[in-house]
Design an enzyme around this catalytic site. Structure first.
Site, PDB file in Angstrom:
ATOM      1  N   GLY A  12       0.825  -1.212   0.000  1.00  0.00           N
ATOM      2  CA  GLY A  12       0.000   0.000   0.000  1.00  0.00           C
ATOM      3  C   GLY A  12       0.854   1.255   0.000  1.00  0.00           C
ATOM      4  O   GLY A  12       2.090   1.197   0.127  1.00  0.00           O
ATOM      5  N   ASP A  13       0.196   2.400  -0.225  1.00  0.00           N
ATOM      6  CA  ASP A  13       0.845   3.709  -0.205  1.00  0.00           C
ATOM      7  C   ASP A  13       1.958   3.847  -1.239  1.00  0.00           C
ATOM      8  O   ASP A  13       2.938   4.568  -1.037  1.00  0.00           O
ATOM      9  CB  ASP A  13       1.408   4.013   1.203  1.00  0.00           C
ATOM     10  N   LYS A  16      -0.749   5.240  -5.586  1.00  0.00           N
ATOM     11  CA  LYS A  16      -1.866   4.894  -6.483  1.00  0.00           C
ATOM     12  C   LYS A  16      -2.718   6.116  -6.795  1.00  0.00           C
ATOM     13  O   LYS A  16      -3.179   6.289  -7.919  1.00  0.00           O
ATOM     14  CB  LYS A  16      -2.751   3.813  -5.829  1.00  0.00           C
ATOM     15  N   GLY A  40      -5.830   5.707   1.985  1.00  0.00           N
ATOM     16  CA  GLY A  40      -5.513   7.127   2.031  1.00  0.00           C
ATOM     17  C   GLY A  40      -4.721   7.427   0.778  1.00  0.00           C
ATOM     18  O   GLY A  40      -3.571   7.027   0.646  1.00  0.00           O
ATOM     19  N   HIS A  41      -5.376   8.061  -0.186  1.00  0.00           N
ATOM     20  CA  HIS A  41      -4.734   8.328  -1.472  1.00  0.00           C
ATOM     21  C   HIS A  41      -4.487   9.832  -1.604  1.00  0.00           C
ATOM     22  O   HIS A  41      -5.432  10.621  -1.572  1.00  0.00           O
ATOM     23  CB  HIS A  41      -5.614   7.834  -2.626  1.00  0.00           C
ATOM     24  N   THR A 128      -6.583  -0.054  10.631  1.00  0.00           N
ATOM     25  CA  THR A 128      -6.824   1.385  10.638  1.00  0.00           C
ATOM     26  C   THR A 128      -7.970   1.738  11.584  1.00  0.00           C
ATOM     27  O   THR A 128      -8.282   2.915  11.747  1.00  0.00           O
ATOM     28  CB  THR A 128      -7.175   1.870   9.207  1.00  0.00           C
ATOM     29  N   GLN A 223      -5.078  -0.246  -0.951  1.00  0.00           N
ATOM     30  CA  GLN A 223      -4.078  -1.121  -0.306  1.00  0.00           C
ATOM     31  C   GLN A 223      -3.073  -1.674  -1.327  1.00  0.00           C
ATOM     32  O   GLN A 223      -2.727  -0.950  -2.247  1.00  0.00           O
ATOM     33  CB  GLN A 223      -4.772  -2.263   0.475  1.00  0.00           C
ATOM     34  N   VAL A 298      -1.712   8.530   5.642  1.00  0.00           N
ATOM     35  CA  VAL A 298      -2.701   9.555   5.297  1.00  0.00           C
ATOM     36  C   VAL A 298      -3.981   9.338   6.116  1.00  0.00           C
ATOM     37  O   VAL A 298      -4.713  10.266   6.415  1.00  0.00           O
ATOM     38  CB  VAL A 298      -3.047   9.467   3.782  1.00  0.00           C
ATOM     39  N   ARG A 302       0.030   7.374  11.289  1.00  0.00           N
ATOM     40  CA  ARG A 302       1.137   6.588  11.853  1.00  0.00           C
ATOM     41  C   ARG A 302       2.374   6.709  10.957  1.00  0.00           C
ATOM     42  O   ARG A 302       2.250   6.787   9.731  1.00  0.00           O
ATOM     43  CB  ARG A 302       0.749   5.103  11.930  1.00  0.00           C
TER      44      ARG A 302
HETATM   45  P1  GDP Z   1      -1.530   5.611  -2.196  1.00  0.00           P
HETATM   46  O1  GDP Z   1      -2.229   5.160  -0.961  1.00  0.00           O
HETATM   47  O2  GDP Z   1      -0.950   4.485  -2.965  1.00  0.00           O
HETATM   48  O3  GDP Z   1      -2.364   6.509  -3.058  1.00  0.00           O
HETATM   49  O4  GDP Z   1      -0.289   6.473  -1.708  1.00  0.00           O
HETATM   50  P2  GDP Z   1      -0.279   7.598  -0.553  1.00  0.00           P
HETATM   51  O5  GDP Z   1      -0.949   8.811  -1.070  1.00  0.00           O
HETATM   52  O6  GDP Z   1      -0.754   7.025   0.726  1.00  0.00           O
HETATM   53  O7  GDP Z   1       1.268   7.808  -0.373  1.00  0.00           O
HETATM   54  C1  GDP Z   1       2.084   8.192  -1.440  1.00  0.00           C
HETATM   55  C2  GDP Z   1       2.738   9.559  -1.121  1.00  0.00           C
HETATM   56  O8  GDP Z   1       3.774   9.766  -2.022  1.00  0.00           O
HETATM   57  C3  GDP Z   1       1.795  10.716  -1.271  1.00  0.00           C
HETATM   58  O9  GDP Z   1       2.164  11.702  -0.325  1.00  0.00           O
HETATM   59  C4  GDP Z   1       2.068  11.221  -2.684  1.00  0.00           C
HETATM   60  O10 GDP Z   1       1.816  12.599  -2.861  1.00  0.00           O
HETATM   61  C5  GDP Z   1       3.539  10.960  -2.776  1.00  0.00           C
HETATM   62  N1  GDP Z   1       4.044  10.633  -4.128  1.00  0.00           N
HETATM   63  C6  GDP Z   1       3.463   9.912  -5.116  1.00  0.00           C
HETATM   64  N2  GDP Z   1       4.302   9.739  -6.151  1.00  0.00           N
HETATM   65  C7  GDP Z   1       5.442  10.392  -5.799  1.00  0.00           C
HETATM   66  C8  GDP Z   1       6.717  10.563  -6.438  1.00  0.00           C
HETATM   67  O11 GDP Z   1       6.978  10.067  -7.526  1.00  0.00           O
HETATM   68  N3  GDP Z   1       7.663  11.276  -5.735  1.00  0.00           N
HETATM   69  C9  GDP Z   1       7.425  11.818  -4.508  1.00  0.00           C
HETATM   70  N4  GDP Z   1       8.396  12.478  -3.895  1.00  0.00           N
HETATM   71  N5  GDP Z   1       6.242  11.665  -3.887  1.00  0.00           N
HETATM   72  C10 GDP Z   1       5.281  10.957  -4.514  1.00  0.00           C
HETATM   73  P1  IMO Z   2      -3.799   2.654   0.701  1.00  0.00           P
HETATM   74  O1  IMO Z   2      -4.958   2.439  -0.237  1.00  0.00           O
HETATM   75  C1  IMO Z   2      -1.268   0.999   3.820  1.00  0.00           C
HETATM   76  C2  IMO Z   2      -3.138  -1.876   6.546  1.00  0.00           C
HETATM   77  C3  IMO Z   2      -3.327  -1.452   7.987  1.00  0.00           C
HETATM   78  C4  IMO Z   2      -3.193  -2.804   8.677  1.00  0.00           C
HETATM   79  C5  IMO Z   2      -3.875  -3.748   7.680  1.00  0.00           C
HETATM   80  C6  IMO Z   2      -5.323  -4.087   8.056  1.00  0.00           C
HETATM   81  O2  IMO Z   2      -3.635   4.050   1.150  1.00  0.00           O
HETATM   82  O3  IMO Z   2      -2.566   2.056   0.135  1.00  0.00           O
HETATM   83  P2  IMO Z   2      -7.569  -2.679   7.872  1.00  0.00           P
HETATM   84  O4  IMO Z   2      -7.979  -1.411   8.550  1.00  0.00           O
HETATM   85  O5  IMO Z   2      -7.583  -2.627   6.399  1.00  0.00           O
HETATM   86  O6  IMO Z   2      -8.299  -3.889   8.408  1.00  0.00           O
HETATM   87  O7  IMO Z   2      -6.031  -2.887   8.338  1.00  0.00           O
HETATM   88  O8  IMO Z   2      -3.823  -3.115   6.432  1.00  0.00           O
HETATM   89  N1  IMO Z   2      -3.724  -0.947   5.561  1.00  0.00           N
HETATM   90  C7  IMO Z   2      -3.009  -0.131   4.788  1.00  0.00           C
HETATM   91  N2  IMO Z   2      -1.676   0.115   4.756  1.00  0.00           N
HETATM   92  N3  IMO Z   2      -2.081   1.606   2.952  1.00  0.00           N
HETATM   93  C8  IMO Z   2      -3.413   1.363   2.950  1.00  0.00           C
HETATM   94  O9  IMO Z   2      -4.245   1.846   2.020  1.00  0.00           O
HETATM   95  C9  IMO Z   2      -3.939   0.489   3.927  1.00  0.00           C
HETATM   96  N4  IMO Z   2      -5.179   0.047   4.237  1.00  0.00           N
HETATM   97  C10 IMO Z   2      -5.032  -0.840   5.229  1.00  0.00           C
HETATM   98  O10 IMO Z   2      -2.334  -0.551   8.377  1.00  0.00           O
HETATM   99  O11 IMO Z   2      -1.840  -3.175   8.743  1.00  0.00           O
HETATM  100 MG    MG Z   3      -2.208   5.480   1.077  1.00  0.00          MG
END
Ligand code: GDP
Ligand code: IMO
Ligand code: MG
Length: 427
Positions: A12-13, A16, A40-41, A128, A223, A298, A302
């Site tokens: 995750g994170d 996306k 959290g996107h 979460t 995720q 996001v 954490r």
């Molecule tokens: P998601 O859950 O997969 O949508 O990702 P998150 O938004 O939780 O976390 C990704 C973080 O990386 C966010 O703060 C984005 O703004 C940032 N991000 C995405 N692509 C890039 C990149 O290529 N470079 C940098 N520095 N940040 C990025």
């Molecule tokens: P995005 O879409 C990162 C993790 C939680 C926990 C496990 C189970 O932003 O990538 P849940 O509340 O889903 O039952 O928790 O999954 N988790 C994530 N970790 N990014 C996420 O979403 C997540 N959604 C859930 O931290 O370990």
């Molecule tokens: Mg995220």
């Protein structure tokens, strides 16, 4: 025109939200197919930053219809506040469609999530706390509440009764909590019904008709692959299928309609919550990745656990999702290291293992085998083409591509929409 799936290749994170937003301008529909507001996107458009939890990232592209598919679990209060938050910032959300078959996260699901985690103590998953697991458990146990149930008060009443019957026994007798009143829950849910009504639709029919009409549909995973309930690091996973197959069941679209599966891959690795993570760093490098990459959740705020890139996991993601492409994100974060370790295999009980072990016990013992790749110090955030990258950054990308088993078709060099190097077009 075909359907595309965009999903997380790690825990995750991966970025996306940014990747979806980037494509949002060229697609007709963006569909969330699983998960809920555990996601959290982050999307950065110009000087505006948006954090989306439940709404598909396509909501920020005016021409695009955002869809919440049947496989998603919807917390109505979160959804309504996310919508009003966007409206206040001038974003038009009127095109949103929500599947009547999507399940609702009720307030008791959230309560159960929190008490269960507390009860697990040291063995907790680190969820979460948004009620995701309990809502999916109710769905599988056939005591879930669906969006369509909000429009039949008598059915709703019966369903809430059925759901609370056993739960109240558990809450009072096992967890020492007060019982939850059926009337209170029904009243709360009915309070959302009118506000949600304009969005509720037969999304399966609409999406399949759109595909027949040559529209472009993008499925946005929440995720990531290693958090998948079937293919992830069970039990330290989420309770749905972020992997590619989840797009079919979670949106009601057949696999023959999907032509591209794009894995979003961070140039290093992060994870939130408990569970194994072979390349996790506990030193100043881990701290630096967290600081430079802004690796803080996001949704829950954490700190994310950080580590080096793990090619074993990337290969696994290619396999279980049938990936056609990777979108490599956050390459810019690695600027400044003299050498960058990349995990190419694991050592498990003295043996070198090239693929993800199916046994959880083995995975918990896996030690990363690192190869050192030369780093770069030039600022790459303005790079527009692959050729703009310094040689060592190019070689890093090529090495990752070779190890991961699918072409890297785009590279993120910053959080903004425009901070992207496109190598192969996704459309
Ligand atoms: P998601 O859950 O997969 O949508 O990702 P998150 O938004 O939780 O976390 C990704 C973080 O990386 C966010 O703060 C984005 O703004 C940032 N991000 C995405 N692509 C890039 C990149 O290529 N470079 C940098 N520095 N940040 C990025
Ligand atoms: P995005 O879409 C990162 C993790 C939680 C926990 C496990 C189970 O932003 O990538 P849940 O509340 O889903 O039952 O928790 O999954 N988790 C994530 N970790 N990014 C996420 O979403 C997540 N959604 C859930 O931290 O370990
Ligand atoms: Mg995220």
């Amino acid at each position: 025109m075909p359907a595309l799936v965009l999903l997380g290749a790690q825990w995750g994170d991966e970025g996306k939200g940014k990747a979806t937003d980037l494509l949002g301008g060229s697609v007709d529909y963006v569909v969330r197919y699983q998960g809920g507001n555990n996601a959290g996107h982050t999307v950065v458009v110009g000087d505006q930053k948006y954090a989306l939890h439940l709404l598909p990232s396509g909501i920020l592209s005016p021409g695009c219809t955002p869809v919440i598919g049947n496989g998603v679990v919807v917390d109505p209060s979160v959804l309504l506040s996310e919508l009003s938050g966007l409206n206040e910032r001038g974003v038009d959300t009127s095109k949103l469609l929500i599947s009547g078959n999507a399940h609702i996260i009720t307030s008791y699901n959230v309560t159960v999530d929190k008490v269960t985690e507390r009860f697990l103590g040291k063995r907790k998953i680190g969820t979460t706390g948004r009620g995701i697991g309990p809502a999916y458990a109710d769905k599988i146990n056939r005591v879930g509440i669906r969006v369509q149930d909000l429009y039949d008060e008598s059915i709703l009443q019966q369903k809430v009764e059925a759901a609370l019957d056993v739960k109240n026994q558990i809450l009072t007798k096992l967890y020492n909590r007060r019982a939850i009143a059926v009337e209170q829950v029904v009243g709360e849910l009915l309070g959302y019904a009118e506000q949600l009504k304009p969005y509720v639709a037969d999304t399966v029919l609409i999406l399949n008709q759109a595909l027949e009409d040559d529209k472009v549909v993008l499925f946005e995973g929440g995720q990531g692959t290693l958090l998948d309930i079937d293919h992830g690091t069970y039990p330290f996973v989420t309770s749905s299928n972020p992997t590619a197959g989840g797009a079919c069941t979670g949106a009601g679209v057949g696999p023959t309609k999907i032509s591209r599966v794009i894995g979003i891959l961070k140039a290093y690795t992060t994870r939130v919550g408990a569970g194994p993570f072979p390349t996790e760093l506990f030193d100043e490098d881990g701290e630096a990745l967290r600081r430079i990459g802004g690796e803080r959740g996001v949704t829950t705020g954490r700190d994310r656990r950080c580590g080096w890139f793990d090619a074993v996991i990337a290969r696994y993601a290619t396999r279980v999702n049938g990936l056609t492409d990777f979108f490599l994100t956050k390459l810019d974060v690695l600027t400044g290291w003299e050498e960058i370790p990349v995990c190419v295999a694991y050592e498990i009980d003295g043996k070198r293992v090239e693929e993800l072990p199916y046994s959880q016990s083995d995975f918990h013992h896996a030690k990363p085998v690192y190869e050192m790749l030369p780093g770069w110090s030039e600022d790459i955030s303005k790079a527009k083409t692959f050729a703009d990258l310094p040689k060592n950054a190019q070689d890093y990308v090529k090495a990752l591509e070779e190890m991961s088993g699918a072409p890297i078709s785009a590279i993120g060099v910053g959080p903004g929409r425009e901070e992207t190097i496109e190598i192969n077009s996704f459309l």
